[in-house]
Design an enzyme around this catalytic site. Sequence first.
Site, mmCIF file in Angstrom:
data_model
loop_
_atom_site.group_PDB
_atom_site.id
_atom_site.type_symbol
_atom_site.label_atom_id
_atom_site.label_comp_id
_atom_site.label_asym_id
_atom_site.label_seq_id
_atom_site.Cartn_x
_atom_site.Cartn_y
_atom_site.Cartn_z
ATOM 1 N N ILE A 114 1.363 -1.368 -0.286
ATOM 2 C CA ILE A 114 0.174 -0.191 0.174
ATOM 3 C C ILE A 114 0.957 1.372 -0.295
ATOM 4 O O ILE A 114 0.683 2.069 -0.645
ATOM 5 C CB ILE A 114 -1.117 0.044 1.359
ATOM 6 N N CYS A 115 1.977 1.079 1.032
ATOM 7 C CA CYS A 115 3.136 2.414 1.116
ATOM 8 C C CYS A 115 3.242 2.860 -0.378
ATOM 9 O O CYS A 115 2.957 4.113 -0.711
ATOM 10 C CB CYS A 115 3.420 2.091 2.593
#
Length: 182
Positions: free
Chosen positions: A52-53
């Site tokens: 996600i980052c």
Amino acid sequence: MTVLTVGDKFPAITVPVQQGVSALPAGETLNLGDTGGKWKIVFYWPKDFTFICPTEIIGYGDLKSDFADRDAVLIGASTDTDFVHFAWRKSDERLANCDFPWIADNKKELADALGIIAKDAGVAYRATFIVDPHNVIQHVTVNGLDQGRNPQETLRVLDALQSDELCPCNWQQGEEVLKPAA
């Protein structure tokens, strides 16, 4: 531990940072107490080399010039080291293009001061702080580890804060603000 919130002073500490991919980290730092008269958008992600980052970092990076147009500097952060940041940027051209400082908070000094450590995971939550030129926090959002943010919403909130007006739900820059009857 309590999360710092609206009206609190953002910690005025000097932190290690990593920026760019042209040279190995060499002990660069950033004094978070020196605002230079600008707003700060400080956003934490849990870990480098995850899923996600990078979507969030790239999303914020895509808006860097929009933040700059509003006299705001973009600062990313995680509890990884400057060398891990460097390696991740070198491994992904999209991240290499996100040319803003990444705080290397591997000692968790800033994350602890902000109150955003996910105790069980030992990393920072997905926290975003909008800090005014006086180093006062004006907006905070904190997401769980598995939910990504909307960088466009951070920009919208910055616009509302900078308007110094009453802004209704879903207000966008250029729209009418609320005018209470006198």
